[in-house]
Design an enzyme around this catalytic site. Sequence first.
Site, short mmCIF file in Angstrom:
data_model
loop_
_atom_site.label_atom_id
_atom_site.label_comp_id
_atom_site.label_asym_id
_atom_site.label_seq_id
_atom_site.Cartn_x
_atom_site.Cartn_y
_atom_site.Cartn_z
N SER A 3 0.84 -1.20 0.00
CA SER A 3 0.00 0.00 0.00
C SER A 3 0.87 1.25 0.00
O SER A 3 1.89 1.32 0.69
CB SER A 3 -0.89 -0.01 1.25
OG SER A 3 -1.68 1.14 1.28
N LYS A 38 -3.31 2.40 -2.09
CA LYS A 38 -3.04 3.37 -1.01
C LYS A 38 -4.28 3.41 -0.10
O LYS A 38 -5.41 3.36 -0.60
CB LYS A 38 -2.78 4.75 -1.62
CG LYS A 38 -2.63 5.89 -0.62
CD LYS A 38 -1.30 5.87 0.10
CE LYS A 38 -1.18 6.99 1.14
NZ LYS A 38 -0.07 6.77 2.07
N CYS A 50 -1.18 3.24 10.75
CA CYS A 50 -0.40 4.35 10.17
C CYS A 50 0.32 5.10 11.28
O CYS A 50 -0.33 5.56 12.23
CB CYS A 50 -1.31 5.32 9.42
SG CYS A 50 -0.40 6.80 8.88
N LYS A 62 -3.84 -5.00 9.00
CA LYS A 62 -2.43 -4.61 8.90
C LYS A 62 -1.98 -4.05 10.23
O LYS A 62 -2.49 -3.04 10.71
CB LYS A 62 -2.22 -3.57 7.79
CG LYS A 62 -0.75 -3.22 7.59
CD LYS A 62 -0.51 -2.51 6.28
CE LYS A 62 0.98 -2.26 6.06
NZ LYS A 62 1.23 -1.60 4.77
N GLY A 88 8.30 -5.44 4.68
CA GLY A 88 9.23 -4.67 5.50
C GLY A 88 10.66 -4.91 5.04
O GLY A 88 11.34 -5.80 5.53
N GLY A 116 7.48 -2.58 -1.22
CA GLY A 116 7.19 -1.15 -1.33
C GLY A 116 8.44 -0.36 -1.64
O GLY A 116 8.68 0.11 -2.74
C1 DHB Z 1 1.60 6.57 5.72
C2 DHB Z 1 0.73 5.59 6.12
C3 DHB Z 1 1.24 4.37 6.55
O1 DHB Z 1 0.45 3.37 6.98
C4 DHB Z 1 2.62 4.17 6.55
O2 DHB Z 1 3.13 3.01 6.96
C5 DHB Z 1 3.47 5.17 6.14
C6 DHB Z 1 2.95 6.37 5.71
C7 DHB Z 1 1.09 7.91 5.38
O3 DHB Z 1 0.23 8.04 4.52
O4 DHB Z 1 1.56 8.85 6.02
#
Ligand code: DHB
Length: 306
Positions: free
Chosen positions: A24, A48, A132, A168, A247, A269
């Site tokens: 994502s 995303k 996040c 997640k 990761g 990623g």
């Molecule tokens: C963002 C979101 C996430 O879950 C992450 O791991 C890194 C960045 C974000 O949009 O800031």
Amino acid sequence: MKKSGILQTDFFGKLANSPLVLASGVIDVSYSGMLRAVEAGCGIVTMKSLTLEPRKGHNGPVVAEFAGGFINSMGLCNPGIDSGLKEADDFKNRSDAPLIASVFAISTDDFIALTRKVNDSKADAIELNLSCPNVADEYGIPLAASKEKVTEIVLEVKKISRLPVIAKLSPNTYNVPEIAKAAENAGADALTLINTLGPGMVINIHARKPMILNKFGGISGAAIKPVALKLIYQISKLIDIPIIGTGGVLNADDAIEFLMAGAKYVSIGTAVYYHGIEVFTEIREGLINYLTTNNLSSIEDILPLS
Ligand code: DHB
């Protein structure tokens, strides 16, 4: 992309051309970026994270590189669930590759509202971004730090989701295995391990200021790989649902480590920032070479460590 059935993998009853997943937050806002990832050899695409309303995200710079990878604080920039799911449908109208819609909210009600929308889309699974690390100022610490909140959200989403539900989780708490087990007990169909580590900080010594405007950001890349492997290994022994491991996967050897740690799928990623989307082709070919040189006939033959 070299075609080979040897990497084909089941994804909740759908066929994926490889166990490689686009993570994502990486070229996955528009359907064309997602199609390019699949063309390059990615088997499953994650979008995303989408929120109920569009979000502009943080002001830049939002990304900085350091020796071990990147820190980023995008601030969950996304076009909102309605526009995002149009891209999802546009993608699915052009590709059979399984698509995971990632959603972010802070309340159970909002997760339910997002789930209803994903139910009406062509997505193949829903991923709950409970982790996040970059919006604590706005929303408080990530939900994935709380066993109770993870349990409640997964339980409620499962009641109404027509799709497999993936949670997640965050590495940024001492009891991740306990939280992972709680997510499984609440009905999660899979886990994505791990979201970015930290947040962390990188300083520009000449400008005497943090490299990113938001000061702190989630850490990705090679630096976090040992943390991811340890958690995947430990948690895969505790649960029966599949793990999407992520990761710091930069090459095929890294991907094999994740499979050996106990992941069923491997999500990529940061490697895309270093090597472009063709990194999927390289990793795919590296996996095929590993299987053939070791006389293995399918990706499932890369067994997890005991
Ligand atoms: C963002 C979101 C996430 O879950 C992450 O791991 C890194 C960045 C974000 O949009 O800031």
